[in-house]
Design a protein around this motif. Structure first.
Motif, PDB file in Angstrom:
ATOM      1  N   ARG A  15      28.041   5.585  30.911  1.00  0.00           N
ATOM      2  CA  ARG A  15      27.380   6.841  31.050  1.00  0.00           C
ATOM      3  C   ARG A  15      26.359   6.347  32.311  1.00  0.00           C
ATOM      4  O   ARG A  15      26.164   7.381  33.063  1.00  0.00           O
ATOM      5  CB  ARG A  15      26.532   7.241  29.862  1.00  0.00           C
ATOM      6  N   ASP A  19      26.505   8.272  36.144  1.00  0.00           N
ATOM      7  CA  ASP A  19      25.233   9.076  36.490  1.00  0.00           C
ATOM      8  C   ASP A  19      24.974   8.332  38.051  1.00  0.00           C
ATOM      9  O   ASP A  19      24.058   9.064  38.642  1.00  0.00           O
ATOM     10  CB  ASP A  19      24.209   9.005  35.539  1.00  0.00           C
ATOM     11  N   LYS A  60      16.468   7.925  38.357  1.00  0.00           N
ATOM     12  CA  LYS A  60      17.576   7.850  37.378  1.00  0.00           C
ATOM     13  C   LYS A  60      17.426   6.610  36.626  1.00  0.00           C
ATOM     14  O   LYS A  60      17.493   6.448  35.371  1.00  0.00           O
ATOM     15  CB  LYS A  60      19.081   7.910  37.848  1.00  0.00           C
ATOM     16  N   ASP A 125      20.481  18.609  31.233  1.00  0.00           N
ATOM     17  CA  ASP A 125      21.978  18.749  31.896  1.00  0.00           C
ATOM     18  C   ASP A 125      22.428  20.099  31.594  1.00  0.00           C
ATOM     19  O   ASP A 125      23.323  20.455  32.328  1.00  0.00           O
ATOM     20  CB  ASP A 125      22.628  17.666  31.298  1.00  0.00           C
ATOM     21  N   ARG A 177      30.136  10.171  27.595  1.00  0.00           N
ATOM     22  CA  ARG A 177      29.316  11.205  27.983  1.00  0.00           C
ATOM     23  C   ARG A 177      28.151  11.689  26.871  1.00  0.00           C
ATOM     24  O   ARG A 177      27.551  12.418  27.017  1.00  0.00           O
ATOM     25  CB  ARG A 177      30.049  12.383  28.491  1.00  0.00           C
TER      26      ARG A 177
END
Length: 213
Positions: A15, A19, A60, A125, A177
């Motif tokens: 993940r 990202d 992030k 998201d 995900r």
């Protein structure tokens, strides 16, 4: 059988890599363009793009450190202002998503804060065209209730994420995900709580978590 720690670590790494690939790739492309560009105006534009990509990468990483990692050391509680700053950094940079913060608690347990951040990540998201992301939490004698509301013109919630959140997917079937959904589900389940997802109303998504005291 519970998911092994290395299996979950693999999900999280996948993940994270997914990202971070976009902003880090943009940094690499920007550096290559800058090396070949001699026009002052274009160089200035390249530097702006590099700065934007660097900020996105840093935001992030800060969010994922708090949501997935051991941020805050070994303290039992974490300042909720850190969660607000992390969500603002992740979603508020381009103005597409407006954050509504309705958390009066000054601190939360690490587990509760991770639940809040991970379901906020899922709800944010889902706002593919932007909108409002409202984050609320209220403590009562029976425990803590967390509610995340996403409202926008178009909301897309991956059906698998919903199934993982409510515990309707086996551990062996969890995809990278769905790492955030699995972490939220696992933490709530370990604490004896529940997660509810309401996405039947067009333009509205509600995710709630109840954590006993």
């Amino acid at each position: 059988m519970a998911m092994k720690s290395h299996e979950f670590a693999s999900l999280l790494c996948s993940r994270l890599c997914h990202d971070l690939l976009s902003p880090v790739g943009a940094l690499n492309n920007g550096i290559e363009l800058l090396a070949d560009e001699h026009d002052p105006e274009m160089r200035a534009r390249c530097l702006d793009l590099l700065a934007e990509s660097a900020r996105a990468s840093a935001n992030k990483l800060k969010f994922f450190r708090l949501a997935f990692g051991a941020a805050g050391g070994f303290a039992d509680v974490v300042d909720t202002r850190e969660a607000k700053a992390a969500i603002e950094g992740l979603f508020g940079g381009d103005g597409r998503i407006k954050l509504g913060w309705m958390v009066e608690e000054p601190t939360m347990s690490k587990a509760a804060l991770k639940v809040l951040l991970n379901i906020a990540l899922i709800a944010g998201d889902a706002l593919v065209r932007g909108g409002n992301l409202d984050v609320g939490a209220e403590r009562h004698e029976g425990g803590l209730d967390i509610v995340i509301r996403a409202e926008g013109n178009r909301i897309v919630l991956d059906p698998e994420l919903k199934q993982v959140l409510i515990g309707a997917v086996g551990e062996d079937d969890v995809a990278p995900r769905a790492a955030a959904a699995w972490l939220a589900h696992s933490l709530v389940q370990e604490g004896g709580g529940t997660i509810q997802v309401a996405d039947g109303e067009e333009g509205m998504l509600l995710i709630g978590a109840s954590l006993p005291a």
